[in-house]
Motif scaffolding. Structure first.
Motif, PDB file in Angstrom:
ATOM      1  N   THR A 291      -2.371   7.338   0.390  1.00  0.00           N
ATOM      2  CA  THR A 291      -1.145   8.268   0.999  1.00  0.00           C
ATOM      3  C   THR A 291      -0.815   9.127  -0.239  1.00  0.00           C
ATOM      4  O   THR A 291      -0.288   8.308  -1.403  1.00  0.00           O
ATOM      5  CB  THR A 291      -0.080   7.581   1.344  1.00  0.00           C
ATOM      6  OG1 THR A 291      -0.396   6.722   2.741  1.00  0.00           O
ATOM      7  CG2 THR A 291       1.223   8.289   1.832  1.00  0.00           C
ATOM      8  N   GLY A 292      -1.013  10.451  -0.224  1.00  0.00           N
ATOM      9  CA  GLY A 292      -0.741  11.153  -1.254  1.00  0.00           C
ATOM     10  C   GLY A 292      -1.956  10.644  -2.395  1.00  0.00           C
ATOM     11  O   GLY A 292      -2.889  10.551  -2.138  1.00  0.00           O
ATOM     12  N   SER A 293      -1.498  10.328  -3.519  1.00  0.00           N
ATOM     13  CA  SER A 293      -2.331  10.054  -4.656  1.00  0.00           C
ATOM     14  C   SER A 293      -2.316   8.603  -4.813  1.00  0.00           C
ATOM     15  O   SER A 293      -2.651   7.999  -5.850  1.00  0.00           O
ATOM     16  CB  SER A 293      -2.037  10.645  -5.846  1.00  0.00           C
ATOM     17  OG  SER A 293      -0.781  10.416  -6.143  1.00  0.00           O
ATOM     18  N   THR A 294      -1.853   7.698  -3.882  1.00  0.00           N
ATOM     19  CA  THR A 294      -1.591   6.240  -3.890  1.00  0.00           C
ATOM     20  C   THR A 294      -2.497   5.421  -3.227  1.00  0.00           C
ATOM     21  O   THR A 294      -2.623   5.760  -2.004  1.00  0.00           O
ATOM     22  CB  THR A 294      -0.183   5.880  -3.620  1.00  0.00           C
ATOM     23  OG1 THR A 294       0.820   6.421  -4.484  1.00  0.00           O
ATOM     24  CG2 THR A 294      -0.086   4.279  -4.257  1.00  0.00           C
ATOM     25  N   SER A 310      -2.158   0.090  -5.439  1.00  0.00           N
ATOM     26  CA  SER A 310      -2.710   0.557  -6.832  1.00  0.00           C
ATOM     27  C   SER A 310      -1.420   1.108  -7.793  1.00  0.00           C
ATOM     28  O   SER A 310      -0.826   1.744  -7.396  1.00  0.00           O
ATOM     29  CB  SER A 310      -3.789   1.592  -6.830  1.00  0.00           C
ATOM     30  OG  SER A 310      -4.093   2.172  -8.067  1.00  0.00           O
ATOM     31  N   SER A 311      -1.752   0.643  -8.952  1.00  0.00           N
ATOM     32  CA  SER A 311      -0.761   1.269  -9.937  1.00  0.00           C
ATOM     33  C   SER A 311      -1.311   2.496 -10.803  1.00  0.00           C
ATOM     34  O   SER A 311      -0.461   3.087 -11.682  1.00  0.00           O
ATOM     35  CB  SER A 311      -0.542   0.287 -10.903  1.00  0.00           C
ATOM     36  OG  SER A 311      -1.713  -0.256 -11.718  1.00  0.00           O
ATOM     37  N   THR A 312      -2.375   3.024 -10.464  1.00  0.00           N
ATOM     38  CA  THR A 312      -3.020   4.085 -10.920  1.00  0.00           C
ATOM     39  C   THR A 312      -3.045   5.202  -9.966  1.00  0.00           C
ATOM     40  O   THR A 312      -3.614   4.800  -8.651  1.00  0.00           O
ATOM     41  CB  THR A 312      -4.293   3.715 -11.457  1.00  0.00           C
ATOM     42  OG1 THR A 312      -4.240   2.720 -12.376  1.00  0.00           O
ATOM     43  CG2 THR A 312      -5.099   4.811 -12.167  1.00  0.00           C
ATOM     44  N   ALA A 313      -2.684   6.404 -10.145  1.00  0.00           N
ATOM     45  CA  ALA A 313      -2.799   7.464  -9.238  1.00  0.00           C
ATOM     46  C   ALA A 313      -4.210   8.069  -9.171  1.00  0.00           C
ATOM     47  O   ALA A 313      -5.049   7.817 -10.121  1.00  0.00           O
ATOM     48  CB  ALA A 313      -1.915   8.695  -9.677  1.00  0.00           C
ATOM     49  N   LEU A 314      -4.548   8.606  -7.694  1.00  0.00           N
ATOM     50  CA  LEU A 314      -6.021   9.000  -7.842  1.00  0.00           C
ATOM     51  C   LEU A 314      -5.721  10.331  -7.939  1.00  0.00           C
ATOM     52  O   LEU A 314      -4.769  11.061  -8.119  1.00  0.00           O
ATOM     53  CB  LEU A 314      -6.293   8.763  -6.202  1.00  0.00           C
ATOM     54  CG  LEU A 314      -6.427   7.543  -5.810  1.00  0.00           C
ATOM     55  CD1 LEU A 314      -6.981   7.155  -4.294  1.00  0.00           C
ATOM     56  CD2 LEU A 314      -7.265   6.639  -6.672  1.00  0.00           C
ATOM     57  N   SER A 315      -6.905  11.108  -8.027  1.00  0.00           N
ATOM     58  CA  SER A 315      -7.247  12.639  -8.382  1.00  0.00           C
ATOM     59  C   SER A 315      -8.169  13.081  -7.518  1.00  0.00           C
ATOM     60  O   SER A 315      -9.108  12.583  -7.203  1.00  0.00           O
ATOM     61  CB  SER A 315      -7.583  12.880  -9.891  1.00  0.00           C
ATOM     62  OG  SER A 315      -6.498  12.527 -10.737  1.00  0.00           O
TER      63      SER A 315
END
Length: 394
Positions: A291-294, A310-315
């Motif tokens: 959802t979004g970058s999460t 996840s604690s790290t955002a996706l690109s």
């Protein structure tokens, strides 16, 4: 001798026939000598090694050496190729016979006492086991036969489960044997979608099924690895699917779910891989989605959803290697590019959903991007490491 019908009568051929029957019925039969002494008599026999039949004449084995005191068990063995007999000496006072050496076949045990002066049949224990269950490896000279077998083709053959590839080059009529990284958990792999160059179908490399390309989903060139392609999804109802299967029923056991691909956008909700029914938790099992970058992973048992985030955002546009493992203890770990980014505990058994397995769709939302590979392993929580090459096949 000439081929004859076996007929043990007083006719002239019966002696020759009986010699054949004796060889077949009692090969290497051990027994005392006509006049017993400290040697053992072995009848004639024959051995088949590969395509070689070896006829072995009658033999005398020994003499045996009696122990100085007490008793000893010796063994008589024959060479599995030549049929030549020899003695394996046991340990004094031990009721355990000596081990059978490599390359030998057992014929008899001989019980010897300090006062043994002759080998009688009462001291002989027949233990013939002439079926060799561990034959010698083929001679290297046999390998050209493989070239002959596939001489008119240019092909590469993976010997499943061994990590050995046989590649034949037709112009040079050359067979090359090479190794590739074999998957030690191949038999536990329930799904491996990993399009190879030239594929027109979404093949499951395990051989268990062919997946369906739905909507405008297509296999396109430009995969992550040389020789591999990708499945393209445009975010408007395109997806890959496989029917419900017992292979997706993880129960309370360990598992590993992996996806390698690219997301073209970070907007909205994008299902990546799952067995999900929107609005119906009891008929949902698991789902990787964004959802979004999460990045999220949902595990469902009954009506209880366990979510790890996840604690790290996706690109957008980045190559992503997403993996989820579950231990038999229920411990969940979510990985992004081989790094753990979230953990949790999934209590109970995963639901046995009847929904299809889907990549890029959950019945409501769609994913836009590429899928290079997807793998599901049942009963095993794999060790997740950096992915620098395609998943091994076999």
């Amino acid at each position: 001798m000439a081929v004859q019908t076996f007929n043990p009568t007083d006719l002239s051929q019966s002696s020759a026939n009986w010699a054949v029957a004796q060889r077949i019925v009692g090969p290497f039969a051990p027994h005392a000598q006509v006049t017993p002494n400290l040697t053992l008599a072995l009848d004639p026999g024959y051995l088949l090694s590969g395509t070689t039949l070896t006829e072995v004449n009658a033999q005398n084995v020994g003499p045996f050496a009696s122990p100085t005191s007490g008793f000893r068990i010796d063994r008589v063995v024959i060479d599995r190729v030549t049929g030549v007999a020899s003695i394996v000496v046991g340990s004094a006072g031990s009721a355990t016979p000596p081990a059978i050496p490599t390359g030998k076949l057992p014929v008899a045990r001989i019980l010897l006492h300090a006062d043994t002066l002759e080998i009688t049949n009462a001291l002989v224990y027949d233990e013939r086991a002439l079926s060799d269950l561990s034959p010698a490896l083929p001679d290297a000279a046999q390998i050209p036969n493989l070239s002959e077998f596939i001489r008119d083709t240019v092909a590469s053959f993976l010997v499943a489960g061994t990590g050995v590839t046989l590649t034949h080059d037709d112009p040079g009529n050359t067979l090359t044997i090479s190794t590739v990284p074999a998957d030690p958990y191949w038999r536990s792999t329930m799904l491996l979608l990993q399009p190879q160059a030239g594929d027109t179908l979404a093949l499951d490399r395990t051989g268990l099924r062919t997946l369906a390309l739905n909507g405008n989903a297509a296999i396109t060139s430009g995969g992550l690895w040389a020789g591999y392609d990708a499945v393209t999804l445009d975010g408007s109802g395109d997806y890959v699917s496989a029917p419900d299967s017992a292979d997706w029923n993880m129960g309370s056991g360990a598992f590993t779910i992996e996806w390698v691909g690219r997301l073209d956008t970070m907007s909205g909700t994008q299902p990546v891989l799952g067995q999900w029914t929107v609005g119906n938790l009891p008929n949902s099992a698991f789902q990787i989605f964004t959802t979004g970058s999460t990045l999220f992973f949902d595990f469902v048992s009954g009506t209880t959803r366990t979510r790890i985030t996840s604690s790290t955002a996706l690109s957008a546009g980045a190559t992503l290697y997403i993996a989820v493992t579950r231990l038999a203890t229920g411990d969940l770990t979510l990985y992004l590019n081989a790094a753990p980014v979230s953990t949790g505990t999934a209590s109970g058994a995963m639901n046995d959903s009847t929904a299809p397995l889907m990549i890029g769709y959950d019945g409501q939302s769609s994913m836009a991007g590429l899928t290079y590979a997807a793998r599901i392993t049942k009963g095993i929580a794999r060790t997740i490491t950096a992915l620098s090459a395609p998943f091994p096949i076999g």
